[in-house]
Design an enzyme around this catalytic site. Structure first.
Site, PDB file in Angstrom:
ATOM      1  N   GLU A 151       0.795  -1.234   0.000  1.00 23.02           N
ATOM      2  CA  GLU A 151       0.000   0.000   0.000  1.00 23.02           C
ATOM      3  C   GLU A 151       0.829   1.287   0.000  1.00 23.02           C
ATOM      4  O   GLU A 151       0.599   2.184   0.815  1.00 23.02           O
ATOM      5  CB  GLU A 151      -0.943   0.011   1.219  1.00 23.02           C
ATOM      6  N   GLU A 267      -5.856 -10.978  -0.965  1.00 24.78           N
ATOM      7  CA  GLU A 267      -6.577 -10.812   0.310  1.00 24.78           C
ATOM      8  C   GLU A 267      -8.084 -10.807   0.091  1.00 24.78           C
ATOM      9  O   GLU A 267      -8.817 -10.040   0.724  1.00 24.78           O
ATOM     10  CB  GLU A 267      -6.154  -9.502   0.992  1.00 24.78           C
TER      11      GLU A 267
HETATM   12  C1  XIL Z   1      -5.324  -6.799   8.872  1.00 25.54           C
HETATM   13  C2  XIL Z   1      -5.556  -7.975   9.813  1.00 25.54           C
HETATM   14  O1  XIL Z   1      -6.503  -8.853   9.245  1.00 25.54           O
HETATM   15  C3  XIL Z   1      -6.035  -7.470  11.151  1.00 25.54           C
HETATM   16  O2  XIL Z   1      -6.132  -8.544  12.076  1.00 25.54           O
HETATM   17  C4  XIL Z   1      -5.061  -6.421  11.692  1.00 25.54           C
HETATM   18  O3  XIL Z   1      -5.588  -5.864  12.881  1.00 25.54           O
HETATM   19  C5  XIL Z   1      -4.841  -5.317  10.671  1.00 25.54           C
HETATM   20  O4  XIL Z   1      -4.425  -5.880   9.444  1.00 25.54           O
HETATM   21  N1  XIL Z   1      -4.660  -5.083   4.154  1.00 25.54           N
HETATM   22  C6  XIL Z   1      -3.561  -5.829   4.493  1.00 25.54           C
HETATM   23  C7  XIL Z   1      -3.630  -6.736   5.654  1.00 25.54           C
HETATM   24  O5  XIL Z   1      -2.572  -5.834   3.755  1.00 25.54           O
HETATM   25  O6  XIL Z   1      -2.388  -6.884   6.293  1.00 25.54           O
HETATM   26  C8  XIL Z   1      -4.669  -6.294   6.642  1.00 25.54           C
HETATM   27  O7  XIL Z   1      -4.783  -7.263   7.670  1.00 25.54           O
HETATM   28  C9  XIL Z   1      -6.000  -6.068   5.949  1.00 25.54           C
HETATM   29  C10 XIL Z   1      -5.869  -4.974   4.914  1.00 25.54           C
END
Ligand code: XIL
Length: 358
Positions: A151, A267
């Site tokens: 990101e 994701e």
């Molecule tokens: C999220 C996790 O799922 C949560 O448990 C944590 O509190 C925050 O991060 N994008 C990403 C992931 O790249 O690492 C994130 O994961 C969700 C959004």
């Protein structure tokens, strides 16, 4: 009496259909011609038998949800705690699952407090370089691939982020502001030095709906290629919802695949509660839309990403109890293919059908 029983049975059948909890006839890994993965953390593997069983039965690979983030591995400067990550990776390797590392550098939650305090560019560059060196070396040979930077691009401008606080005043790791926009390239070089055998990914969200971001990623890849910066793949996070336009998903997959790099839907989750209400119970129509969107995503990936670039599709969690979305939207939601008891939902059927499309 017979009439009444029939009504009850019909009602039950409709309920079962909405919740679609019949045992599926195929697993995701059987359905897919490329690796299917789940984001998981070791505590659930240890504490929940159905969770563990679902990973073993359904997935070819895993990503660590949190335990491979710098905030977990390097809570204190120079002290590395690999306990949780090692547990997870041992479990994955013992069971023949591919491990995707997530993530070396992220401006938000995952950066440890001490790192966010650094203002001096040399100090921050060295902190990140040393971190990538130590962690990349530790996992060398065990981790197939890494999200090197997560990101980096701004939602509004598409330029490299340069914010030191978010809209709620929370401190961020202002890596772009302190190190300059070319930091992304240097992180890929450090990752390559640490583990020359690992496939290196850039991971980003909203590319299916934010043209500026998509173009920023494409521009970065073109620049890296010109300069010989090692990069092997692109991750589309795809935290989408049932109304996300299909055309945007197709556009992102197509344009990113044109780079020739590996493409990872990294994701995936598909929200139904677009109004972000609390409480929320999905209607049959919303469940149907979720089914169709899962099917569409898997099918579009197969159609638009050439086989040799299909790194895989990973969902962010397995069952709805694992999802990060309710915490993020402060609302109820059910965005994953399995329910809270790890029974396959209608969304699972859509995902499996899309994976099997011709
Ligand atoms: C999220 C996790 O799922 C949560 O448990 C944590 O509190 C925050 O991060 N994008 C990403 C992931 O790249 O690492 C994130 O994961 C969700 C959004």
């Amino acid at each position: 009496m017979l009439f009444k029983n029939t009504i009850i049975l019909c009602g039950l059948a409709a309920f079962m259909q909405v919740n679609a909890q019949q045992a599926p006839s195929v697993t995701l890994k059987e359905a897919a011609a490329f690796p299917v993965g789940f984001a998981i953390d070791p505590v659930r593997v240890k504490n929940s038998e159905p969770f563990r069983r679902t990973v073993l039965e359904q997935a070819d690979g895993i990503t660590a949800t949190n335990c491979m983030k710098p905030s977990r591995i390097a809570r204190q400067k120079g002290v590395y705690d690999f306990d949780q990550a090692d547990q997870l990776i041992d479990f994955a390797i013992a069971n023949g699952k591919r491990v995707h590392g997530h993530t070396f550098v992220w401006y938000i939650d995952s950066a440890p407090g001490w790192m966010k305090q650094i203002r001096d560019s040399t100090e921050l560059e060295n902190a990140l370089k040393n971190y990538i060196q130590a962690v990349g070396t530790h996992f060398k040979g065990k981790v197939a691939s890494w999200d090197v930077v997560n990101e980096a691009f701004d939602n509004k401008t598409g330029a490299v982020r340069q914010d030191s606080v978010d809209q709620d005043g929370k401190t961020l790791l202002n890596v772009g502001g302190i190190l300059g926009k070319d930091y992304v390239a240097r992180m890929f070089q450090y990752a390559h030095q640490a583990d020359p055998g690992a496939l290196l990914f850039y991971n980003e969200y909203d590319q299916e709906k934010n043209a500026g971001k998509l173009n920023a990623v494409l521009g970065m890849v073109a620049d890296f290629k010109k300069r010989g910066i090692p990069i092997h793949g692109l991750g589309l996070q795809m935290h989408i919802n049932v109304n996300t336009p299909d055309a945007g998903i197709e556009n992102a997959l197509k344009k990113l695949a044109e780079t020739g790099l590996l493409i990872h839907i990294s994701e995936l989750d598909i929200s139904m509660n677009t109004a972000r209400t609390k409480p929320f119970q999905p209607t049959a129509e919303q469940l149907e839309k979720q089914y169709r969107k899962y099917k569409f995503v898997a099918d579009a990936y197969k159609r638009l990403v050439p086989e040799k670039q299909q790194f895989g599709i990973t969902t962010w969690g397995i069952g709805d109890a694992d999802s990060w979305i309710p915490g993020f939207c402060k609302c109820e939601d059910y965005p994953l293919p399995f329910d809270k008891e790890y029974r396959a939902k209608k969304a699972f059927a859509g995902f499996a059908e899309g994976l099997q499309s011709k």
